[in-house]
Design a protein around this motif. Sequence first.
Motif, PDB file in Angstrom:
ATOM      1  N   THR A 103       6.034   1.157  -1.339  1.00  0.00           N
ATOM      2  CA  THR A 103       5.433   1.921  -0.248  1.00  0.00           C
ATOM      3  C   THR A 103       5.160   1.038   0.968  1.00  0.00           C
ATOM      4  O   THR A 103       4.907   1.546   2.061  1.00  0.00           O
ATOM      5  CB  THR A 103       4.133   2.605  -0.696  1.00  0.00           C
ATOM      6  N   SER A 112       8.856   3.386  -6.128  1.00  0.00           N
ATOM      7  CA  SER A 112       7.797   2.415  -5.882  1.00  0.00           C
ATOM      8  C   SER A 112       7.049   2.202  -7.186  1.00  0.00           C
ATOM      9  O   SER A 112       6.336   3.105  -7.648  1.00  0.00           O
ATOM     10  CB  SER A 112       6.837   2.908  -4.801  1.00  0.00           C
ATOM     11  N   LYS A 130       6.674   7.555  -6.244  1.00  0.00           N
ATOM     12  CA  LYS A 130       5.695   6.598  -6.755  1.00  0.00           C
ATOM     13  C   LYS A 130       5.520   6.791  -8.255  1.00  0.00           C
ATOM     14  O   LYS A 130       5.619   7.914  -8.760  1.00  0.00           O
ATOM     15  CB  LYS A 130       4.340   6.801  -6.067  1.00  0.00           C
ATOM     16  N   HIS A 183      -4.414   2.288  -3.042  1.00  0.00           N
ATOM     17  CA  HIS A 183      -3.081   2.534  -3.584  1.00  0.00           C
ATOM     18  C   HIS A 183      -3.185   3.659  -4.611  1.00  0.00           C
ATOM     19  O   HIS A 183      -3.962   3.570  -5.559  1.00  0.00           O
ATOM     20  CB  HIS A 183      -2.521   1.275  -4.241  1.00  0.00           C
ATOM     21  N   TYR A 194      -1.249   5.973  -7.373  1.00  0.00           N
ATOM     22  CA  TYR A 194      -0.071   6.054  -8.245  1.00  0.00           C
ATOM     23  C   TYR A 194      -0.110   7.402  -8.964  1.00  0.00           C
ATOM     24  O   TYR A 194      -0.591   7.507 -10.091  1.00  0.00           O
ATOM     25  CB  TYR A 194      -0.060   4.877  -9.216  1.00  0.00           C
ATOM     26  N   ALA A 247       6.643   9.617  -2.028  1.00  0.00           N
ATOM     27  CA  ALA A 247       6.005   8.862  -0.964  1.00  0.00           C
ATOM     28  C   ALA A 247       6.646   9.265   0.355  1.00  0.00           C
ATOM     29  O   ALA A 247       7.822   9.603   0.400  1.00  0.00           O
ATOM     30  CB  ALA A 247       6.169   7.364  -1.204  1.00  0.00           C
TER      31      ALA A 247
END
Length: 253
Positions: free
Chosen positions: A142, A189, A231, A244, A246, A251
């Motif tokens: 990302t 990611s 992600k 962050h 997840y 993304a």
Amino acid sequence: MATYLITGGARGLGLALTKHLVALPASQVSKVIVSVRKPSTDLDLVAKSSSGRVNVVQFDVANESSIQKALPAVEAALGGKGLDVLINNAGIAQYAENGTKSMDTLLESLQVNVLGIHWVTRTFLPLLEKGQLKKVANISTTLGSIAFAPTFTWASCPAYKISKAALNSLTVQYSLDHAKDGFTFVAISPGWLKTELGGGDMADLLPEQGAKGTLEIIGRPNSETNGKFVKVFVEGWDNADRLHVYDGKEAPW
């Protein structure tokens, strides 16, 4: 019995992916071919205990000739079968203390993180065409998201960010070219991982968490992932209040 080729498997996420795959039954994963630029003791130990399911090949993703010379070894390891999944994991992240003003590594970053993935994909595409799953996963970040760029100004690695943005675009171009042939090309990611590339313990996730999430995305139907930037999902890290997140979702580019 799927077959995999993973680049950059000497350590970090690549090694974690290899360990995760070889822990699965041979009825699910029959062969894992792992590329390294230099020999890796950790990977060799995994290969030796894999009952022949893990094969190590040596090539440099930044050298197209090196990749092409490794093609016969990969074909031999597959034993005449096709390749089902290619995971383009090899990459570099270099820092520039003063941002773009001191960015001297852009050419190298583009060669490894973009051209290298193009060369690897193009070289092994005939084997993927013979495979059943026809999946290519490009490990992105990302940090390469243009939409997220203002959020990540604290990470002084502009060449890495630029090259990963270019990788995302490369992924889309491949996805458009090969969707008609049943392929999926996805940028993933894997999260900020506690690896040498990721910065060690200051990062969020263990390599094993990134590997598990990455393989979950690869396992989704092609129609859900082709041409997407996704992600990983990690339980407990899907809270939007975190820096962050997840959450297993797409993304922004």
